[in-house]
Design a protein around this motif. Sequence first.
Motif, short mmCIF file in Angstrom:
data_model
loop_
_atom_site.label_atom_id
_atom_site.label_comp_id
_atom_site.label_asym_id
_atom_site.label_seq_id
_atom_site.Cartn_x
_atom_site.Cartn_y
_atom_site.Cartn_z
N CYS A 18 0.84 -1.20 0.00
CA CYS A 18 0.00 0.00 0.00
C CYS A 18 0.88 1.26 0.00
CB CYS A 18 -0.90 -0.01 1.23
SG CYS A 18 -1.85 1.50 1.43
N LEU A 20 0.10 4.07 0.95
CA LEU A 20 -0.23 4.93 2.09
C LEU A 20 0.40 4.40 3.39
CD1 LEU A 20 -2.91 5.12 0.07
CD2 LEU A 20 -3.71 6.54 1.95
N CYS A 57 -6.74 1.72 7.19
CA CYS A 57 -6.07 2.57 6.19
C CYS A 57 -7.05 3.00 5.10
CB CYS A 57 -4.90 1.79 5.58
SG CYS A 57 -4.11 2.63 4.20
#
Length: 277
Positions: A18, A20, A57
């Motif tokens: 990911c 992020l 998330c």
Amino acid sequence: MMYSGFMSIMFQPEFKECPLCGSRLVKNYNTNEKTITTLNGKLVCWERVLKCRNKGCKGNSMSFHSAEYKGLALPSMNFGIDVVAHEGGLRFEEHKTIDEVLEDLQEYGIHTNRATVSKHSDKYLALISGYQKEKIKEIRQGLAKQGGYVLQIDGTVSVRTKTLYIFRDNISDTILYSALTGNDTDDVKPLVQYISDNFGQPLAVVSDMQKSIIESVAEVFPGVPHQYCQYHFLKNVGNAILSEKHQQLGTLIRDKEIKKEIEKVQKEVEIEKKITR
Ligand SMILES: [Zn+2]
């Protein structure tokens, strides 16, 4: 190289983590099969779309796509971007008529009609003039609501001596900007700067390994993770290049220092391409 018959190809995001939070990406959904007509034949393909496994998330509600798959065609089109650019070059650089374009396409085994070529011409003109510049504000709001964007830069298609650069958000598959320009960093950097000025810093960048793109991104977006990938299908090198070495290159590269090594590998890739032809 022509694709032999119909190959069914599954694409997955080049990112495995990911952008992020760094958690592993897991399956979000599979797309339906889609047939894309390229200058090298028809590709039957589908995509496994991923999301972040971390429920806390924002990436958990995002869809991460294969840049190579998305880069094959414009959103919701079944003709490859190479076909659209080829037709555009014939029409607007070589001033061919629609009928002449149709005749040319037959040499590639593509049988289509005047309405389609006309539609492609409009797309091409939109691409070389920035593409939906009038929608910037609306797009920017959408990206903010989404929680950021992953910048995908495609520079795989040439029209004569120039390259068609297409910038899109990989998550929403929205075209942000495009331009037909030269291959040098001096040509590409202003385009990346335009993206920065209008859409801000991306969560991550995904592109192929062109020196001009790598350098421009490093200068405009220092510290932003940049994932490289090979665009095998539009670059016309087929499966021969899928060696272990190139798969290793798909690992996330965050460090600018590694630039030199990438350039070295780029040269090797060029050599291999010649050998595999
Ligand atoms: Zn995440």
